[in-house]
Design a protein around this motif. Structure first.
Motif, PDB file in Angstrom:
ATOM      1  N   VAL A  37       0.370  -1.773  -6.653  1.00  0.00           N
ATOM      2  CA  VAL A  37      -0.331  -0.888  -5.718  1.00  0.00           C
ATOM      3  C   VAL A  37      -1.201   0.112  -6.459  1.00  0.00           C
ATOM      4  O   VAL A  37      -2.324   0.399  -6.063  1.00  0.00           O
ATOM      5  CB  VAL A  37       0.691  -0.158  -4.812  1.00  0.00           C
ATOM      6  N   GLN A  38      -0.690   0.650  -7.572  1.00  0.00           N
ATOM      7  CA  GLN A  38      -1.468   1.614  -8.347  1.00  0.00           C
ATOM      8  C   GLN A  38      -2.737   0.963  -8.894  1.00  0.00           C
ATOM      9  O   GLN A  38      -3.799   1.592  -8.929  1.00  0.00           O
ATOM     10  CB  GLN A  38      -0.610   2.179  -9.478  1.00  0.00           C
ATOM     11  N   GLN A  39      -2.670  -0.296  -9.315  1.00  0.00           N
ATOM     12  CA  GLN A  39      -3.851  -1.009  -9.769  1.00  0.00           C
ATOM     13  C   GLN A  39      -4.830  -1.218  -8.635  1.00  0.00           C
ATOM     14  O   GLN A  39      -6.034  -1.022  -8.774  1.00  0.00           O
ATOM     15  CB  GLN A  39      -3.463  -2.354 -10.376  1.00  0.00           C
ATOM     16  N   MET A  40      -4.298  -1.599  -7.478  1.00  0.00           N
ATOM     17  CA  MET A  40      -5.156  -1.846  -6.306  1.00  0.00           C
ATOM     18  C   MET A  40      -5.861  -0.578  -5.836  1.00  0.00           C
ATOM     19  O   MET A  40      -7.028  -0.615  -5.441  1.00  0.00           O
ATOM     20  CB  MET A  40      -4.309  -2.412  -5.153  1.00  0.00           C
ATOM     21  N   GLU A  41      -5.129   0.527  -5.899  1.00  0.00           N
ATOM     22  CA  GLU A  41      -5.659   1.783  -5.373  1.00  0.00           C
ATOM     23  C   GLU A  41      -6.325   2.643  -6.432  1.00  0.00           C
ATOM     24  O   GLU A  41      -6.826   3.736  -6.134  1.00  0.00           O
ATOM     25  CB  GLU A  41      -4.531   2.557  -4.681  1.00  0.00           C
ATOM     26  N   MET A  93      11.157   0.316  -1.314  1.00  0.00           N
ATOM     27  CA  MET A  93      10.299  -0.207  -2.365  1.00  0.00           C
ATOM     28  C   MET A  93       8.971   0.537  -2.344  1.00  0.00           C
ATOM     29  O   MET A  93       8.482   0.915  -1.271  1.00  0.00           O
ATOM     30  CB  MET A  93      10.026  -1.704  -2.163  1.00  0.00           C
ATOM     31  N   TYR A  94       8.402   0.713  -3.520  1.00  0.00           N
ATOM     32  CA  TYR A  94       7.083   1.334  -3.632  1.00  0.00           C
ATOM     33  C   TYR A  94       6.072   0.508  -2.832  1.00  0.00           C
ATOM     34  O   TYR A  94       6.058  -0.719  -2.877  1.00  0.00           O
ATOM     35  CB  TYR A  94       6.668   1.379  -5.101  1.00  0.00           C
ATOM     36  N   GLY A  95       5.234   1.183  -2.074  1.00  0.00           N
ATOM     37  CA  GLY A  95       4.190   0.502  -1.332  1.00  0.00           C
ATOM     38  C   GLY A  95       4.675  -0.233  -0.104  1.00  0.00           C
ATOM     39  O   GLY A  95       3.953  -1.060   0.464  1.00  0.00           O
ATOM     40  N   ALA A 114       0.859  -1.198   0.000  1.00  0.00           N
ATOM     41  CA  ALA A 114       0.000   0.000   0.000  1.00  0.00           C
ATOM     42  C   ALA A 114       0.885   1.234   0.000  1.00  0.00           C
ATOM     43  O   ALA A 114       1.941   1.244   0.643  1.00  0.00           O
ATOM     44  CB  ALA A 114      -0.918   0.015   1.220  1.00  0.00           C
ATOM     45  N   SER A 115       0.451   2.262  -0.725  1.00  0.00           N
ATOM     46  CA  SER A 115       1.168   3.532  -0.684  1.00  0.00           C
ATOM     47  C   SER A 115       0.853   4.252   0.618  1.00  0.00           C
ATOM     48  O   SER A 115      -0.138   3.949   1.295  1.00  0.00           O
ATOM     49  CB  SER A 115       0.749   4.408  -1.863  1.00  0.00           C
TER      50      SER A 115
END
Length: 272
Positions: free
Chosen positions: A266-270, A151-153, A100-101
């Protein structure tokens, strides 16, 4: 002096030892003669794991405790000490994670990971000190590459695990005079674990992770267990304060671009 990985007569405690990597560590010590205690938040998991360890021929026990509750951790470790005496090896591996971001998670979600990973490690360390064999005990904290590779997220995990590694290094100094060694083991991508299922969902993602490891394979819980056994044995008698990646060289590549992969996930999830 003959050095072996025989833990017969040794007491090993694995906090978080009822699933994934940590259960594998507990089972490996059991197969090498140790009496093994495990701790987990859920009693049913403790009961199942103790039965599995006993089936391997080991003397085993366990207790249920949430590592966020220092009193519960202290009470459980105290019962193990009352039954078996001083601890020879302590593995602290309780952890929480989700991609998650920072924008996409609540403050409470961030706090939860910090409380489990970082504060949980602190609670286990503080509660265990009185029960560790002096001299001779070995403490192994289970860390993560996010501690030194952002790492991102994964900001929550990076913050928490970086703290775990600094606790490791600090206690190696503070407890060294008592003959207690404190180290961190940093697992790479380990097959069949809940963590990998969350960070690399599906066979395509898992294949990309596998291909990004210089040794061209995913690790196993035994790979991590063997590192813990080395650190817990006389073979590692002069190793303290180490942060040891056990990842097939994965961290040397920046974890194979895992940060970018997680960013897309994460971008897809959010919905970004």
């Amino acid at each position: 002096m003959s050095l072996t990985l025989d833990f017969t007569g040794k007491t090993v405690v694995v906090v978080g030892g009822t699933s994934g990597i940590n259960r594998g560590i507990a089972e490996l010590f059991a197969r090498h003669g140790a009496r093994v205690a495990v701790a987990s938040r859920k009693q049913e998991k403790v009961t199942d794991t103790v039965a599995a360890l006993e089936a391997l021929g080991a003397e085993a026990m366990g207790f249920a405790a949430d590592v966020r509750d220092p009193a519960a951790v202290e009470e459980g470790l105290g019962r193990v000490h009352e039954a078996w005496g001083d601890f020879d090896v302590l593995v602290s591996g309780a952890a929480g994670n989700f991609p998650a971001s920072v924008r996409g998670m609540s403050v409470n979600a961030f706090r939860s990971v910090v409380e489990i990973d970082l504060m949980g490690t602190l609670h286990v360390m503080k509660a265990s000190y009185a029960y560790l064999r002096k001299p001779g005990a070995s403490v192994v904290n289970i860390s993560a590459p996010q501690a030194f590779l952002p790492m991102y997220g994964q900001a929550h995990v990076s913050a928490a695990k970086a703290g775990v590694d600094m606790i490791t290094r600090s206690l190696a100094i503070e407890w060294g005079g008592d003959g207690i060694r404190v180290n961190s083991v940093v697992p790479g991508p380990i097959e069949g674990t809940e963590g990998m299922a969350r960070l690399a969902p599906g066979p395509e993602a898992l294949g990309k992770v596998r291909a990004s490891v210089p040794l061209n394979r995913l690790g196993t819980p035994d790979d991590i267990g063997h590192a813990c056994m080395f650190l817990g044995s006389d073979m590692g008698a002069y190793v303290s304060g180490a942060i040891l990646p056990v990842d097939g060289g994965w961290s040397q590549t920046g974890c194979g671009g895992m940060g970018m992969f997680l960013g897309k996930l994460v971008q897809q999830m959010e919905g970004d």
